[in-house]
Motif scaffolding. Structure first.
Motif, PDB file in Angstrom:
ATOM      1  N   GLY A  96      -0.586   4.444  -3.871  1.00  0.00           N
ATOM      2  CA  GLY A  96      -1.226   5.817  -3.816  1.00  0.00           C
ATOM      3  C   GLY A  96      -2.444   6.100  -3.426  1.00  0.00           C
ATOM      4  O   GLY A  96      -3.138   7.082  -3.765  1.00  0.00           O
ATOM      5  N   GLU A  97      -3.213   4.908  -2.699  1.00  0.00           N
ATOM      6  CA  GLU A  97      -4.427   5.013  -2.110  1.00  0.00           C
ATOM      7  C   GLU A  97      -4.425   5.337  -0.549  1.00  0.00           C
ATOM      8  O   GLU A  97      -5.657   5.143  -0.180  1.00  0.00           O
ATOM      9  N   GLU A  99      -2.904   7.562   3.111  1.00  0.00           N
ATOM     10  CA  GLU A  99      -2.003   8.489   3.425  1.00  0.00           C
ATOM     11  C   GLU A  99      -0.721   7.966   4.269  1.00  0.00           C
ATOM     12  O   GLU A  99      -0.817   6.911   4.706  1.00  0.00           O
ATOM     13  N   PRO A 100       0.306   8.676   4.296  1.00  0.00           N
ATOM     14  CA  PRO A 100       1.573   8.040   4.840  1.00  0.00           C
ATOM     15  C   PRO A 100       1.358   7.938   6.290  1.00  0.00           C
ATOM     16  O   PRO A 100       0.597   8.993   7.108  1.00  0.00           O
ATOM     17  N   PHE A 107       6.529  12.592   2.440  1.00  0.00           N
ATOM     18  CA  PHE A 107       5.532  12.135   1.540  1.00  0.00           C
ATOM     19  C   PHE A 107       5.781  12.598   0.022  1.00  0.00           C
ATOM     20  O   PHE A 107       5.681  11.993  -1.010  1.00  0.00           O
ATOM     21  N   GLU A 108       6.314  14.037  -0.092  1.00  0.00           N
ATOM     22  CA  GLU A 108       6.373  14.544  -1.321  1.00  0.00           C
ATOM     23  C   GLU A 108       7.410  13.741  -2.059  1.00  0.00           C
ATOM     24  O   GLU A 108       7.416  13.721  -3.326  1.00  0.00           O
ATOM     25  N   MET A 110       8.443  10.745  -1.687  1.00  0.00           N
ATOM     26  CA  MET A 110       7.961   9.351  -1.959  1.00  0.00           C
ATOM     27  C   MET A 110       6.965   9.385  -3.081  1.00  0.00           C
ATOM     28  O   MET A 110       6.793   8.344  -3.933  1.00  0.00           O
ATOM     29  N   LYS A 111       6.076  10.413  -3.412  1.00  0.00           N
ATOM     30  CA  LYS A 111       5.201  10.565  -4.435  1.00  0.00           C
ATOM     31  C   LYS A 111       5.585  10.158  -5.687  1.00  0.00           C
ATOM     32  O   LYS A 111       5.251   9.861  -6.555  1.00  0.00           O
ATOM     33  N   ALA A 112       7.029  10.708  -5.799  1.00  0.00           N
ATOM     34  CA  ALA A 112       7.646  10.414  -7.110  1.00  0.00           C
ATOM     35  C   ALA A 112       7.868   8.991  -7.700  1.00  0.00           C
ATOM     36  O   ALA A 112       7.807   8.850  -8.731  1.00  0.00           O
ATOM     37  N   ASN A 113       8.018   8.103  -6.404  1.00  0.00           N
ATOM     38  CA  ASN A 113       8.156   6.828  -7.035  1.00  0.00           C
ATOM     39  C   ASN A 113       6.790   6.015  -6.964  1.00  0.00           C
ATOM     40  O   ASN A 113       6.891   5.045  -7.433  1.00  0.00           O
ATOM     41  N   PHE A 114       5.489   6.761  -6.735  1.00  0.00           N
ATOM     42  CA  PHE A 114       4.413   5.929  -7.196  1.00  0.00           C
ATOM     43  C   PHE A 114       4.071   5.678  -8.640  1.00  0.00           C
ATOM     44  O   PHE A 114       3.438   4.828  -8.974  1.00  0.00           O
ATOM     45  N   LYS A 118       2.693   2.060  -8.631  1.00  0.00           N
ATOM     46  CA  LYS A 118       1.349   1.925  -9.091  1.00  0.00           C
ATOM     47  C   LYS A 118       1.395   1.012 -10.342  1.00  0.00           C
ATOM     48  O   LYS A 118       0.482   0.455 -10.672  1.00  0.00           O
TER      49      LYS A 118
END
Length: 135
Positions: A96-97, A99-100, A107-108, A110-114, A118
């Motif tokens: 999560g560090e 940008e795609p 991206f939104e 994918m953010k759920a999978n961080f 992480k």
């Protein structure tokens, strides 16, 4: 990592190219030809094998990504190609560090999978990256 796999594949092709070898007493024999496929190269690299297990299991990545086809997210082939071309860092992205760089419109999603990625160890992320870049 990719250079190592490529070098190994070249070595296998060169050393097992279907040439005839001389036996000690002058008799020749056929050397069996070995076919190097994407799957056989993956089998040689335990990092890639572990990455595939994470991708299909704990990481739940296969729900949105497939090797050849875009489903919800881009294909592994496309991810590998773009990250290689742009010298991107998949691990930094999965933490999560970063940008795609492949498909920012997703991206939104994918953010759920961080939340999953992480919490992965650096070794797990390295194996996941090795698996993705094997395409």
């Amino acid at each position: 990592m990719k250079k190592l796999v490529f070098s190994l594949a070249i070595l296998v092709l060169v050393s097992c190219g279907g040439k005839k070898e001389e036996e000690p007493f002058g008799k020749s024999k056929e050397v069996e030809s070995v076919s190097v496929t994407e799957e056989s190269v993956k089998d040689v690299n335990p990092l890639v094998e572990e990455g595939q297990k994470l991708f299909e299991g704990k990481g739940t990545c296969s729900a949105c990504h497939q090797p050849e086809n875009k489903v919800i997210g881009p294909s592994l082939k496309e991810i590998s190609k773009i990250y290689t071309e742009k010298n991107g860092n998949i691990i930094t992205f999965l933490k999560g560090e970063a940008e795609p760089i492949v498909d920012p419109s997703q991206f939104e999603v994918m953010k759920a999978n961080f939340a999953i990625t992480k919490n992965m160890t650096d070794e797990e992320l390295a194996s996941l990256e090795a698996y993705i870049k094997s395409f």
